[in-house]
Design a protein around this motif. Sequence first.
Motif, PDB file in Angstrom:
ATOM      1  N   ALA A  35       0.817  -1.214   0.000  1.00 44.19           N
ATOM      2  CA  ALA A  35       0.000   0.000   0.000  1.00 44.19           C
ATOM      3  C   ALA A  35       0.854   1.268   0.000  1.00 44.19           C
ATOM      4  CB  ALA A  35      -0.923  -0.008   1.220  1.00 44.19           C
ATOM      5  N   ASP A  36       2.182   1.111   0.045  1.00 44.08           N
ATOM      6  CA  ASP A  36       3.120   2.238   0.086  1.00 44.08           C
ATOM      7  C   ASP A  36       2.814   3.164   1.267  1.00 44.08           C
ATOM      8  OD1 ASP A  36       5.373   3.597  -0.790  1.00 44.08           O
ATOM      9  OD2 ASP A  36       4.223   4.944  -2.088  1.00 44.08           O
ATOM     10  N   LEU A  37       2.605   2.550   2.437  1.00 46.45           N
ATOM     11  CA  LEU A  37       2.341   3.297   3.664  1.00 46.45           C
ATOM     12  C   LEU A  37       3.531   3.144   4.614  1.00 46.45           C
ATOM     13  CD1 LEU A  37      -1.355   2.224   4.301  1.00 46.45           C
ATOM     14  CD2 LEU A  37      -0.561   4.450   3.487  1.00 46.45           C
ATOM     15  N   ASP A  38       3.880   4.244   5.256  1.00 46.54           N
ATOM     16  CA  ASP A  38       4.958   4.211   6.240  1.00 46.54           C
ATOM     17  C   ASP A  38       4.372   4.019   7.625  1.00 46.54           C
ATOM     18  OD1 ASP A  38       7.033   4.666   4.427  1.00 46.54           O
ATOM     19  OD2 ASP A  38       6.696   6.837   4.472  1.00 46.54           O
ATOM     20  N   LEU A  57       1.631   5.868  11.827  1.00 47.34           N
ATOM     21  CA  LEU A  57       0.885   5.907  10.579  1.00 47.34           C
ATOM     22  C   LEU A  57      -0.052   7.099  10.621  1.00 47.34           C
ATOM     23  CD1 LEU A  57       0.492   4.136   8.019  1.00 47.34           C
ATOM     24  CD2 LEU A  57      -1.436   3.112   9.191  1.00 47.34           C
ATOM     25  N   LYS A  58      -0.048   7.897   9.574  1.00 46.75           N
ATOM     26  CA  LYS A  58      -0.935   9.060   9.523  1.00 46.75           C
ATOM     27  C   LYS A  58      -2.211   8.683   8.777  1.00 46.75           C
ATOM     28  CE  LYS A  58       2.704  12.504   9.735  1.00 46.75           C
ATOM     29  NZ  LYS A  58       3.938  11.777   9.721  1.00 46.75           N
ATOM     30  N   GLY A  59      -3.313   9.266   9.194  1.00 45.88           N
ATOM     31  CA  GLY A  59      -4.587   8.996   8.534  1.00 45.88           C
ATOM     32  C   GLY A  59      -5.256   7.752   9.084  1.00 45.88           C
ATOM     33  N   GLY A  60      -6.536   7.636   8.815  1.00 41.77           N
ATOM     34  CA  GLY A  60      -7.304   6.519   9.345  1.00 41.77           C
ATOM     35  C   GLY A  60      -7.705   5.495   8.304  1.00 41.77           C
ATOM     36  N   ASP A  61      -7.007   5.478   7.150  1.00 45.84           N
ATOM     37  CA  ASP A  61      -7.398   4.563   6.075  1.00 45.84           C
ATOM     38  C   ASP A  61      -7.385   3.101   6.510  1.00 45.84           C
ATOM     39  OD1 ASP A  61      -7.706   6.732   4.445  1.00 45.84           O
ATOM     40  OD2 ASP A  61      -5.795   6.455   3.390  1.00 45.84           O
ATOM     41  N   GLU A  68     -13.988  -0.725  10.960  1.00 47.16           N
ATOM     42  CA  GLU A  68     -14.336  -1.845  10.077  1.00 47.16           C
ATOM     43  C   GLU A  68     -13.142  -2.355   9.273  1.00 47.16           C
ATOM     44  OE1 GLU A  68     -17.568  -0.263   7.802  1.00 47.16           O
ATOM     45  OE2 GLU A  68     -18.975  -0.465   9.457  1.00 47.16           O
ATOM     46  N   VAL A  69     -12.322  -1.444   8.760  1.00 46.01           N
ATOM     47  CA  VAL A  69     -11.149  -1.863   7.986  1.00 46.01           C
ATOM     48  C   VAL A  69     -10.160  -2.569   8.907  1.00 46.01           C
ATOM     49  CG1 VAL A  69      -9.201  -1.068   6.570  1.00 46.01           C
ATOM     50  CG2 VAL A  69     -11.484  -0.062   6.251  1.00 46.01           C
ATOM     51  N   LEU A  70      -9.979  -2.036  10.101  1.00 49.81           N
ATOM     52  CA  LEU A  70      -9.084  -2.656  11.087  1.00 49.81           C
ATOM     53  C   LEU A  70      -9.540  -4.075  11.419  1.00 49.81           C
ATOM     54  CD1 LEU A  70      -6.759  -2.666  13.095  1.00 49.81           C
ATOM     55  CD2 LEU A  70      -8.212  -1.386  14.681  1.00 49.81           C
ATOM     56  N   GLU A  71     -10.840  -4.268  11.615  1.00 50.18           N
ATOM     57  CA  GLU A  71     -11.369  -5.611  11.902  1.00 50.18           C
ATOM     58  C   GLU A  71     -11.056  -6.569  10.757  1.00 50.18           C
ATOM     59  OE1 GLU A  71     -12.812  -6.993  14.638  1.00 50.18           O
ATOM     60  OE2 GLU A  71     -12.473  -5.113  15.689  1.00 50.18           O
ATOM     61  N   ALA A  72     -11.236  -6.098   9.522  1.00 48.67           N
ATOM     62  CA  ALA A  72     -10.968  -6.944   8.356  1.00 48.67           C
ATOM     63  C   ALA A  72      -9.473  -7.276   8.267  1.00 48.67           C
ATOM     64  CB  ALA A  72     -11.431  -6.244   7.085  1.00 48.67           C
TER      65      ALA A  72
END
Length: 164
Positions: A35-38, A57-61, A68-72
């Motif tokens: 995902a190219d995330l630091d 990590l910046k942002g809540g993506d 919901e995304v975290l659970e997945a």
Amino acid sequence: MTEAEETVKAAPDVAALEQEGEIAADYVEGLLDIADLDGDIDMDVEGDRAMVSVVGLKGGDLVGPSGEVLEALQELTRLAVHRQTGERSRLMLDVAGYRERRRAELTKIGTAAAEDVKATGEPKALQPMTPFERKVVHDAVATVGLRSESEGEEPRRFVVILPV
């Protein structure tokens, strides 16, 4: 079985939990790279489960609305661990401290609801929650000295706080 044998049997296998954490950390690190995330990965063992956190990590993506995304991501990470170990994982994944903040919020909600039930003597049903969220609320209710139960079917399962 003696009491000492039961204690040994009940003690978590820290080495196995650390291995789960390592596998999970590698998997999550791979996802971050794709995902190219630091973000940095922290691992720990708390009680009877491995804990893996993505920090910095910046942002809540990776958290998403209502986690919901975290659970997945947690479920995918558990599957990756299961694929390598052959054992069911209870690993907990956190991103940017979301679970810790949510734990504090849910503890307040559970405590306040339990105090309401104590005052009114009437059971109180809460909104549907994830298994993690229900566990936090059950713990908060128990601390107040009341009992709670989960009712309903996933994903609409909820906590009901019961009077004494």
